[in-house]
Enzyme design. Sequence first.
Site, PDB file in Angstrom:
ATOM      1  N   HIS A 124     -17.472   5.696 -14.839  1.00  0.00           N
ATOM      2  CA  HIS A 124     -16.857   6.419 -14.109  1.00  0.00           C
ATOM      3  C   HIS A 124     -15.497   6.862 -14.624  1.00  0.00           C
ATOM      4  O   HIS A 124     -15.170   6.148 -15.720  1.00  0.00           O
ATOM      5  CB  HIS A 124     -16.498   5.305 -12.775  1.00  0.00           C
ATOM      6  CG  HIS A 124     -15.711   6.079 -11.674  1.00  0.00           C
ATOM      7  ND1 HIS A 124     -14.433   6.295 -11.520  1.00  0.00           N
ATOM      8  CD2 HIS A 124     -15.966   6.301 -10.557  1.00  0.00           C
ATOM      9  CE1 HIS A 124     -13.864   6.710 -10.532  1.00  0.00           C
ATOM     10  NE2 HIS A 124     -15.232   6.833  -9.650  1.00  0.00           N
ATOM     11  N   ASP A 201     -16.232  -3.610 -15.409  1.00  0.00           N
ATOM     12  CA  ASP A 201     -15.872  -2.814 -14.283  1.00  0.00           C
ATOM     13  C   ASP A 201     -16.948  -3.099 -13.394  1.00  0.00           C
ATOM     14  O   ASP A 201     -18.078  -2.683 -13.344  1.00  0.00           O
ATOM     15  CB  ASP A 201     -15.825  -1.202 -14.610  1.00  0.00           C
ATOM     16  CG  ASP A 201     -15.663  -0.497 -13.448  1.00  0.00           C
ATOM     17  OD1 ASP A 201     -15.371  -1.079 -12.076  1.00  0.00           O
ATOM     18  OD2 ASP A 201     -15.778   0.911 -13.407  1.00  0.00           O
ATOM     19  N   GLN A 204     -18.879  -1.565  -8.540  1.00  0.00           N
ATOM     20  CA  GLN A 204     -20.092  -1.462  -7.943  1.00  0.00           C
ATOM     21  C   GLN A 204     -20.952  -2.707  -7.837  1.00  0.00           C
ATOM     22  O   GLN A 204     -22.107  -2.430  -7.429  1.00  0.00           O
ATOM     23  CB  GLN A 204     -20.856  -0.126  -8.558  1.00  0.00           C
ATOM     24  CG  GLN A 204     -19.867   1.224  -8.405  1.00  0.00           C
ATOM     25  CD  GLN A 204     -19.935   1.799  -6.960  1.00  0.00           C
ATOM     26  OE1 GLN A 204     -20.829   1.319  -6.191  1.00  0.00           O
ATOM     27  NE2 GLN A 204     -19.126   2.514  -6.807  1.00  0.00           N
ATOM     28  N   LYS A 227     -14.503  -1.346  -1.700  1.00  0.00           N
ATOM     29  CA  LYS A 227     -15.850  -1.298  -1.761  1.00  0.00           C
ATOM     30  C   LYS A 227     -16.632  -2.743  -1.388  1.00  0.00           C
ATOM     31  O   LYS A 227     -18.008  -2.515  -1.667  1.00  0.00           O
ATOM     32  CB  LYS A 227     -16.274  -1.114  -3.374  1.00  0.00           C
ATOM     33  CG  LYS A 227     -15.653   0.600  -3.670  1.00  0.00           C
ATOM     34  CD  LYS A 227     -15.979   1.039  -4.965  1.00  0.00           C
ATOM     35  CE  LYS A 227     -15.269   2.090  -5.402  1.00  0.00           C
ATOM     36  NZ  LYS A 227     -15.920   3.335  -4.865  1.00  0.00           N
ATOM     37  N   CYS A 365     -17.378  11.518  -9.590  1.00  0.00           N
ATOM     38  CA  CYS A 365     -16.317  10.894 -10.804  1.00  0.00           C
ATOM     39  C   CYS A 365     -17.220  10.446 -11.733  1.00  0.00           C
ATOM     40  O   CYS A 365     -16.479   9.373 -12.528  1.00  0.00           O
ATOM     41  CB  CYS A 365     -15.487   9.916 -10.118  1.00  0.00           C
ATOM     42  SG  CYS A 365     -14.352  10.665  -8.703  1.00  0.00           S
TER      43      CYS A 365
END
Length: 411
Positions: A124, A201, A204, A227, A365
């Site tokens: 991202h 990261d 997600q 999220k 993104c």
Amino acid sequence: MNKADIYKIRDDFPILSREVFGNPLVYLDNAATTQKPQCVIDKITKMYCLENANVHRGVHFLSQAATDEHEASRRTVQKFINAASSNEIVFTRGATESINLVASSFCRKFCKEGDEILITAMEHHSNIVPWQMQCDYYGLKLKVAPINADGELLTDELSRMITPRTRLVSVTHVSNVLGTINPVDKIVKLSHAQNVPVLIDAAQSVQHCRVDVQQLDCDFLVFSSHKIYGPTGVGVLYGKERWLNDLPPYQGGGEMIESVSFDKTTFNSLPFKFEAGTPDFVGTAALAAALDYLTLIGIDKIAAYEHELLQYATEKLLSIPGLRIIGNAGEKSSVISFLVDGIHPYDIGTLLDKMGIAVRTGHHCAEPLMHELGIEGTVRASFAFYNTKEEADKLVKGVERIVKMFRNVKR
């Protein structure tokens, strides 16, 4: 989870009962942001109605109550990702700020001209741009590990790209475009074997599967509240205590200081060294409510159901002539990006919206990934545990209707 469980869960999310353009809402944009259960909404209301006061800075009752909630939330996050200490949990404004914090502080302390930062081709923008900015400032080199045609990271290539000049590896756990689940445990071991720290990261992933930072042995991990069914404007940075102690502060101001004079400032202990200014204590309390809600349902149950839903929707969508899925990794999370021959993704998204079906279109993104794939963008349907197979069927029927409409126009 059975069908009755899912519909009971849906009752906890007020927005799912609304209509869009006269149709029941089918919300399939969960990778962008998730909807909020009533318990999160109630926590926000309670904090503003009963406990609104600045934290850490007052001896009065309301300030103490707000402080207790805020620090209890830190411990809730610690437990959710199994950090060794609450000192390793830093609250930020989101995963993006968390990565910017590490990029700024880490490069300032540990990097010099000619050093390297290693990322992957599926990142991202939030895990690209902060590193590019530091590379420009310090004269570093940003290296990008490749992926294969199915959207899987070539971990052997990543390992070979680590050199004596590599200072940090920063990698997404789950691709927000491809749904690929990266073998982050393997990446950590490969990197640590060459004495290179790793940032994950997890924006997600934490809402879809169990994440244990001690088991992973990662050095840093980031995610966003919004999220994972919490409010916007709140994020988490996990860092091993030894790393956070070594990093210089990211921002200056109140809360992150021990003492200030016009000659010199000394900094606070962890985690407050990285939390300048008044924190969003209402947001952190609401995030904790969201994590408690997920824990009550069971993250493993959620993962199993979402995997079943992903397989179901994938099979149904692939029955549509001319539709191809972008990202076919063997290990995938709850994202389906797709294209339909001869129809622009924006047109599909716009027409689905008129049917009450919310999906995302564009580059998500991740422009460099799109360039790598040779496409401009995709339609992305992303699922949560409150979505149903009936909603997946509505998506499929909606796309079929759009395909038929375009074919009739071309005739």
